[in-house]
Design a protein around this motif. Structure first.
Motif, PDB file in Angstrom:
ATOM      1  N   THR A 179      36.173  30.756  30.775  1.00 17.47           N
ATOM      2  CA  THR A 179      37.305  30.225  30.019  1.00 17.47           C
ATOM      3  C   THR A 179      38.615  30.819  30.529  1.00 17.47           C
ATOM      4  O   THR A 179      38.718  32.023  30.736  1.00 17.47           O
ATOM      5  CB  THR A 179      37.150  30.541  28.526  1.00 17.47           C
ATOM      6  N   GLY A 180      39.604  29.975  30.715  1.00 19.41           N
ATOM      7  CA  GLY A 180      40.868  30.446  31.269  1.00 19.41           C
ATOM      8  C   GLY A 180      40.747  30.861  32.724  1.00 19.41           C
ATOM      9  O   GLY A 180      41.548  31.646  33.228  1.00 19.41           O
ATOM     10  N   LEU A 181      39.733  30.313  33.424  1.00 20.37           N
ATOM     11  CA  LEU A 181      39.443  30.655  34.821  1.00 20.37           C
ATOM     12  C   LEU A 181      39.161  32.153  34.988  1.00 20.37           C
ATOM     13  O   LEU A 181      39.493  32.745  36.010  1.00 20.37           O
ATOM     14  CB  LEU A 181      40.584  30.219  35.749  1.00 20.37           C
ATOM     15  N   LYS A 182      38.548  32.735  33.987  1.00 20.66           N
ATOM     16  CA  LYS A 182      38.159  34.142  34.077  1.00 20.66           C
ATOM     17  C   LYS A 182      37.153  34.324  35.207  1.00 20.66           C
ATOM     18  O   LYS A 182      36.205  33.561  35.355  1.00 20.66           O
ATOM     19  CB  LYS A 182      37.545  34.589  32.748  1.00 20.66           C
ATOM     20  N   SER A 183      37.365  35.349  36.014  1.00 26.92           N
ATOM     21  CA  SER A 183      36.504  35.696  37.150  1.00 26.92           C
ATOM     22  C   SER A 183      36.564  34.677  38.281  1.00 26.92           C
ATOM     23  O   SER A 183      35.778  34.765  39.228  1.00 26.92           O
ATOM     24  CB  SER A 183      35.041  35.881  36.708  1.00 26.92           C
ATOM     25  N   VAL A 184      37.464  33.706  38.197  1.00 25.89           N
ATOM     26  CA  VAL A 184      37.647  32.751  39.292  1.00 25.89           C
ATOM     27  C   VAL A 184      38.791  33.264  40.150  1.00 25.89           C
ATOM     28  O   VAL A 184      39.962  33.053  39.836  1.00 25.89           O
ATOM     29  CB  VAL A 184      37.941  31.339  38.749  1.00 25.89           C
ATOM     30  N   THR A 185      38.455  33.959  41.227  1.00 24.11           N
ATOM     31  CA  THR A 185      39.450  34.642  42.043  1.00 24.11           C
ATOM     32  C   THR A 185      39.428  34.095  43.468  1.00 24.11           C
ATOM     33  O   THR A 185      38.792  33.067  43.745  1.00 24.11           O
ATOM     34  CB  THR A 185      39.149  36.153  42.070  1.00 24.11           C
TER      35      THR A 185
END
Length: 203
Positions: A127-133
């Motif tokens: 959620t919220g692009l968490k862990s999408v790096t």
């Protein structure tokens, strides 16, 4: 004293900080990159992503840009098929579908479609692009940043409901269409994507 200050500076460079409301998103900040799986690096330095390939990443970004341009083009195409009084409304359906899907994708869309979960539904893990790096993800692209993969998939999530606008133009209120886009993307598109991803990855 200088050695202590230098060590403290290196730690400050790599530590996570709580972002301000108007600050740059976490996935664009260098300190955040220290959370992901990393390659070996000299002590005290921020590690760089491993296995990234410039050619693959460039092509992924170029492909994303080309798909994004298709959505405004679709709006103008549909605009040429309707009566004069509905041209602007028809074009704006495509543009506002872009805005609605971007918000939905960042908050829950990507997590529902590509996050870990059951066979038919994702989760709130991203959620919220968490862990999408900018680090790679073995499942979704071993040579491109995870955020580039998310961006690429977002382009198709945008154009799909925009295609639907051609079937409801002159038949649905503008505000109702935007609400439909948000709900349809969440309850239909994301779930179908997740099922296909689970099948491709072997469940």
């Amino acid at each position: 004293s200088s050695g202590i200050n230098a060590e403290y500076g290196e730690k400050q460079q790599c530590q996570n900080t709580v972002p301000d409301f108007f600050a740059v998103p976490d996935f664009l900040k260098a300190p955040y990159l220290c959370n992901a799986t990393i390659s070996s690096s000299p002590k005290g330095s921020c590690p760089l992503p491993q296995e990234l390939k410039e050619g693959d990443t460039s092509w992924m970004l170029m492909s994303s840009a080309m798909v994004l341009v298709m959505t405004p083009g679709l709006g103008f195409f549909y605009g040429g098929l309707v009566r004069d009084k509905n041209v602007v409304n028809t074009i704006m359906m495509s543009y506002c579908a872009m805005a609605a899907v971007v918000v939905q994708w960042v908050f829950v869309g990507y997590s529902f479609a590509f996050g870990p979960g059951s066979l038919v539904f994702g989760s709130f893990a991203n959620t919220g692009l968490k862990s999408v790096t900018i680090h790679t993800d073995a499942d979704y692209g071993a040579t491109v940043p995870h955020i580039a993969h998310s961006n690429f998939q977002l382009m198709f999530a945008i154009i799909t409901p925009a295609l639907i606008s051609g079937g409801v133009v002159e038949r649905m209120k503008f505000t109702s269409f935007i609400l439909f886009v948000f709900l349809w993307s969440t309850g239909v598109y994301d779930l179908i994507v997740h099922v296909n991803v689970c099948i491709d990855l072997g469940g």
